[in-house]
Design a protein around this motif. Sequence first.
Motif, PDB file in Angstrom:
ATOM      1  N   ILE A 134      91.180 -60.093 -89.470  1.00 59.83           N
ATOM      2  CA  ILE A 134      92.662 -59.681 -90.226  1.00 59.83           C
ATOM      3  C   ILE A 134      91.830 -60.152 -91.429  1.00 59.83           C
ATOM      4  O   ILE A 134      91.582 -60.306 -92.669  1.00 59.83           O
ATOM      5  N   VAL A 135      92.823 -58.303 -91.707  1.00 58.36           N
ATOM      6  CA  VAL A 135      93.139 -57.609 -93.273  1.00 58.36           C
ATOM      7  C   VAL A 135      94.177 -57.474 -93.728  1.00 58.36           C
ATOM      8  O   VAL A 135      95.153 -57.510 -92.680  1.00 58.36           O
ATOM      9  N   GLY A 136      94.619 -57.604 -94.844  1.00 60.11           N
ATOM     10  CA  GLY A 136      95.230 -57.773 -96.561  1.00 60.11           C
ATOM     11  C   GLY A 136      96.100 -56.078 -96.113  1.00 60.11           C
ATOM     12  O   GLY A 136      95.149 -55.169 -95.654  1.00 60.11           O
ATOM     13  N   LYS A 137      97.772 -56.081 -95.441  1.00 61.59           N
ATOM     14  CA  LYS A 137      97.947 -54.547 -95.216  1.00 61.59           C
ATOM     15  C   LYS A 137      97.955 -54.188 -96.900  1.00 61.59           C
ATOM     16  O   LYS A 137      98.142 -54.746 -98.149  1.00 61.59           O
TER      17      LYS A 137
ATOM     18  N   SER B  85      88.679 -48.956 -97.878  1.00 65.71           N
ATOM     19  CA  SER B  85      88.929 -47.408 -98.534  1.00 65.71           C
ATOM     20  C   SER B  85      89.340 -48.120-100.242  1.00 65.71           C
ATOM     21  O   SER B  85      89.839 -49.020-100.253  1.00 65.71           O
ATOM     22  N   ALA B  86      89.949 -46.741-101.413  1.00 69.08           N
ATOM     23  CA  ALA B  86      90.223 -47.114-102.424  1.00 69.08           C
ATOM     24  C   ALA B  86      91.591 -47.312-102.523  1.00 69.08           C
ATOM     25  O   ALA B  86      92.501 -47.330-101.177  1.00 69.08           O
ATOM     26  N   GLY B  87      91.923 -48.225-103.217  1.00 67.45           N
ATOM     27  CA  GLY B  87      93.846 -49.191-102.934  1.00 67.45           C
ATOM     28  C   GLY B  87      94.103 -50.211-103.043  1.00 67.45           C
ATOM     29  O   GLY B  87      93.172 -51.264-103.363  1.00 67.45           O
ATOM     30  N   GLY B  88      95.393 -50.327-103.071  1.00 66.66           N
ATOM     31  CA  GLY B  88      95.661 -52.427-103.285  1.00 66.66           C
ATOM     32  C   GLY B  88      96.048 -52.357-101.819  1.00 66.66           C
ATOM     33  O   GLY B  88      96.825 -51.832-101.138  1.00 66.66           O
ATOM     34  N   TYR B  89      95.206 -53.691-101.819  1.00 68.47           N
ATOM     35  CA  TYR B  89      95.667 -54.864-100.660  1.00 68.47           C
ATOM     36  C   TYR B  89      96.461 -55.836-101.080  1.00 68.47           C
ATOM     37  O   TYR B  89      96.377 -57.083-102.322  1.00 68.47           O
TER      38      TYR B  89
ATOM     39  N   ARG C 146      97.997 -58.048-106.780  1.00 67.34           N
ATOM     40  CA  ARG C 146      97.174 -57.281-105.259  1.00 67.34           C
ATOM     41  C   ARG C 146      95.778 -56.745-106.153  1.00 67.34           C
ATOM     42  O   ARG C 146      95.411 -57.100-106.953  1.00 67.34           O
ATOM     43  N   TRP C 147      95.095 -56.573-104.673  1.00 68.37           N
ATOM     44  CA  TRP C 147      93.044 -56.750-105.345  1.00 68.37           C
ATOM     45  C   TRP C 147      93.466 -55.152-105.097  1.00 68.37           C
ATOM     46  O   TRP C 147      93.951 -54.555-104.095  1.00 68.37           O
TER      47      TRP C 147
END
Length: 653
Positions: free
Chosen positions: A540-543, A597-601, A515-516
């Motif tokens: 369009i963004v990754g979930k 925001s911070a996190g995985g995508y 993941r990113w």
Amino acid sequence: MSERDSFICHECKEFIDTTYGEPMRNFYGHLFCNKCVKNLGLNDCEEFKDKNRDVKRIDDITKVNLNNEIVKCTKHPQSQAYYFCDKSMILYCKQCNLDNQLFKLAFGRDSAKIKLKAILENKLNSDYYENYNKKTWKNRLNGTAKEIYMCLLEIHFFDNPQPICLEHLNVCQFYDYQDFKFKCDLCPAKESTINYQQYKDNLVAHFLGLLRTANTASINSHISKALNNKIYEKDFFYAMNTLNSEKLSQITIGTCCFVCGTEFGFGKKLPVKLHDEPPHEICYTCFTTFKPTRCYLDSMNVYENLTIGKYQNLYKLKSRTCSIHSENDGTGKFSYYAHRLPYALCCNNCICESCKDAGKTTGGGVVCNNCGSSKTMSMLKKDETLVHQLKFLEVFCDTHQDQISNYYDSTNIKTYCTRCKQVPPKIRNEINPEKLDDALNKKLKEISIVHSQLFTEFLRAFQIYPLIVKLRANRFYESLVKLSQDSNGKMKFITEDTSLRFKKIQPALANAFMRWYLRRPKTYEVFISCGGLLELSGIIVGKAFSDNSLVTVRYNNFLIATAQIPRVFNEEYFENINFNYLIPINSTGILLQVEFSAGGYVHGSFRSLDPNFNFKGIPITVRSNDNCKDLERGGPLLGFSFSSFYISENEFP
């Protein structure tokens, strides 16, 4: 037999002289001038031994072709000219006393047309004349010898600071305001003849009076210069002579813009009506450039609303198919959008690019089926007029969207091609797109403004756009009306079409660890440009792989979208984030600030980044700033969504 040798006497080896009578032709096709026929006797040709077969007169077609190659003497109108003086523009025959022979051009074995055409081509290759003049005179190159000579006279008139009598080729002192002619001392005097130097002011007033009732076709850029600069010398007299000659021809249909002098056509060359009675028109380009408030010719007020006219002759294509190979396979039909462009042959015939390239490969030439003239492939030039017509008149079939339409339903705004099996019988008669264009113009004129800057700009001058864009605009508006009406009947903002930057999305499984991951919130500055006109409606963004993930989008420091990104479930890997309004994009480009925001995508694989990223064939360029180069190697920004109304670069008017 070449054009040079077509009318050479078989006996004296000179160009046929019609002064002594019509030429004759024998059984073997040999051509003899009338003088040689009389000298030899009817049947004394060395190669013609059969006494029972007489020499016959030439047929009517040969007679016409011969007359097209010759001109008559200026001093002896019954005699054929053999010499030409490019200083005085006088044509001489063999009976004339040739003084100062250094200034005389002998036609010799060549026809007058070949020699005069060479002189005209040399003048057109010089930089002395304006492009408008050269374009007008260039059209005379394919005319008869007499027409080419008259064109040279016109240029001679233009080159002289004083008007020239075209009948006696002398400097004029008089003007006949009834016959609309400049006259010299040798011309017969009439009551309507005045000395233009003595009554110059009266002549100018008379000329301006003619302009107020003149048709657009009778007006050119020289007249505009003469009026605006008040220069009543060479340009003025040349313009007046042009006006007079066209007024005698009783031209009633406007053909050119009187400001820039270019001929009316589709797109930005459509005529814009300044006022009625008389209908003075200029092209759309000049109207938008100069923004006139009063007519240049008669100072009448210009219409407040833009009134774009129609040029009906442009709907008739002079050629539709290649004159060499058949159109059974569909490749013989010319097309702008299918990249099958025409190359001008002659006699309004054209060949396609594939035939031209095939001829170049084999080193061959092509022969016209109508006139029999031949041309090498290197001589063929693209028929820009026909290409321009194809661009503005072509549309694709509604059913078979890769096929150019052949039939049009102007009532229901539908298009059909030859592959369509169920074409209404009435529609098969509607093969000219003029009715469809009229129907689309009528519908688009009634459309109210929608929440789209691109569509609004298009509606302000939709007449100048190609038919394919008008058809797309009509369908866009109909879909908007059908799918996006709320309870109050107002238009909603909708998006329909998306385009992804990557061919592969990672991770392939929802529970995978690839993941990113962003350790802290990050803002990507994204520069987007395109090769046409688009409107960006969202990204369009990754979930996300965690809760409470947020994306924020700003444009010109204004917040245009903010949304919480849902977590990944099953095989739904990306989310469409709609903007608050449409953002127009062109070749200049726009800059977006997209904050995650911070996190995985879920992200795109950098190895699968599409180098030909486009929307509906319009190339799109996406770049990021130096601090966000990782976005070009992957990242959660997977693609964009666009409005379904667009204009490609090839569709610009």
